[in-house]
Design an enzyme around this catalytic site. Structure first.
Site, PDB file in Angstrom:
ATOM      1  CD  GLU A  91      -3.021  -0.821   0.080  1.00  0.00           C
ATOM      2  OE1 GLU A  91      -3.349   0.355  -0.205  1.00  0.00           O
ATOM      3  OE2 GLU A  91      -3.460  -1.813  -0.523  1.00  0.00           O
ATOM      4  CG  HIS A 146      -3.659  -7.509   6.413  1.00  0.00           C
ATOM      5  ND1 HIS A 146      -2.908  -7.950   5.335  1.00  0.00           N
ATOM      6  CD2 HIS A 146      -4.959  -7.599   6.024  1.00  0.00           C
ATOM      7  CE1 HIS A 146      -3.714  -8.290   4.350  1.00  0.00           C
ATOM      8  NE2 HIS A 146      -4.960  -8.082   4.730  1.00  0.00           N
ATOM      9  CD  GLU A 177      -4.754 -11.610   3.868  1.00  0.00           C
ATOM     10  OE1 GLU A 177      -3.964 -11.180   3.012  1.00  0.00           O
ATOM     11  OE2 GLU A 177      -5.983 -11.427   3.826  1.00  0.00           O
ATOM     12  CG  HIS A 209      -8.616  -8.205   7.960  1.00  0.00           C
ATOM     13  ND1 HIS A 209      -8.635  -9.413   7.309  1.00  0.00           N
ATOM     14  CD2 HIS A 209      -8.216  -7.283   7.048  1.00  0.00           C
ATOM     15  CE1 HIS A 209      -8.256  -9.244   6.051  1.00  0.00           C
ATOM     16  NE2 HIS A 209      -8.002  -7.960   5.868  1.00  0.00           N
TER      17      HIS A 209
END
Length: 272
Positions: A91, A146, A177, A209
């Site tokens: 990102e 995450h 993940e 999440h």
């Protein structure tokens, strides 16, 4: 146009109104209070969430490119960008790409560090969470980020090692993940001898999440897996942006980028 300055806050975004009101909006309010002389713009990087917000709520939130176009139209020439994301990962690189694509239109673009850019920042975040969450002497605190395939994911393992080096054995960090996995953390907690776990997201906002992957009723959620392993679990669904101490770290990163004089590595300069 030269010399007109503004701040751009860039978030991944969230369709959960309640968590935005407790995280992203207070960050924006504190930035405006700290820098009343500068207009403050916002952008979200998630196309899916932006599309959902437009279709569901009629709210058209710009992405980075669109926000920069509006800033140009408003006569802004000097831009300080502060991400509210955690890592210098995919990102973040996307944000830099968007900024570089429009650097010819601005005299200055500086980018503050993401929240979890160093182990020292990570240790501060861990201390803030440990001080604010109900931990007994025999309890474990499990923080879940995450995770990403990007090399920046290594910060989670580095932070775990740093905690162990400091003799902190009741705080464990995992990812949804990537690595460390839920099984990795489960094995560590089993070895610790603890029976109660306080589980909380290592995420800026407590959105999809946090509600589903951590606290969900499905058998594959972190809470369900720890319960199935015989642990007592208290899941605290609270985003990092809800903690004043964490918001202060964001403001400190922004301050370095605004000043442009706090040493190499404290911000990224796109153009000057």
């Amino acid at each position: 146009m030269k010399g007109k300055r503004a701040i751009l806050l860039v978030s991944f975004g969230s369709s959960y109104k309640e968590t935005r009101e407790k995280t992203l909006e207070p960050i924006g309010a504190q930035v405006r209070e700290a820098y009343p002389q500068y207009p403050v713009y916002r952008a979200w990087t998630s196309r899916i969430i932006r599309k959902k917000m437009l279709e569901r709520d009629g709210e058209d939130i710009p992405d980075v490119a669109q926000a920069l176009e509006q800033m140009r139209a408003d006569g802004i020439s000097e831009v300080t960008v502060q991400p509210t994301i955690l890592l210098k990962a995919i990102e973040y690189e996307g944000i830099l790409t968007d900024l570089k694509a429009q650097r010819e239109f601005f005299t200055t673009i500086r980018v503050g560090e993401p929240l979890l850019s160093s182990v020292s920042d990570g240790e501060r975040i861990v201390r803030i969470l440990a001080e604010n969450l109900p931990l007994g002497e025999q309890d474990c605190l499990v923080l879940v980020g995450h995770g990403t395939e990007h090399p920046a994911n290594a910060i989670y393992g580095s932070l775990n090692r740093s905690l162990r080096d400091k003799g902190i054995s009741n705080i464990h960090i995992g990812t949804i993940e990537a690595a460390p996995t839920c099984e990795d953390v489960l094995e560590e907690v089993r070895r610790s001898g603890s029976r109660r776990i306080v589980l909380t997201p290592l995420l800026m906002v407590a959105g999809e999440h946090a509600h589903n992957d951590l606290d969900g009723a499905d058998a594959d959620s972190w809470k369900s897996r720890f319960l199935a392993a015989g642990f007592e679990v208290d899941c605290v669904v609270k985003g990092l942006g809800e903690y004043p101490g964490v918001r202060q770290i964001v403001l400190e990163h922004l301050k370095k980028a605004v000043s442009g004089s706090d040493g190499e590595g404290s911000f990224t300069e796109i153009c000057r």
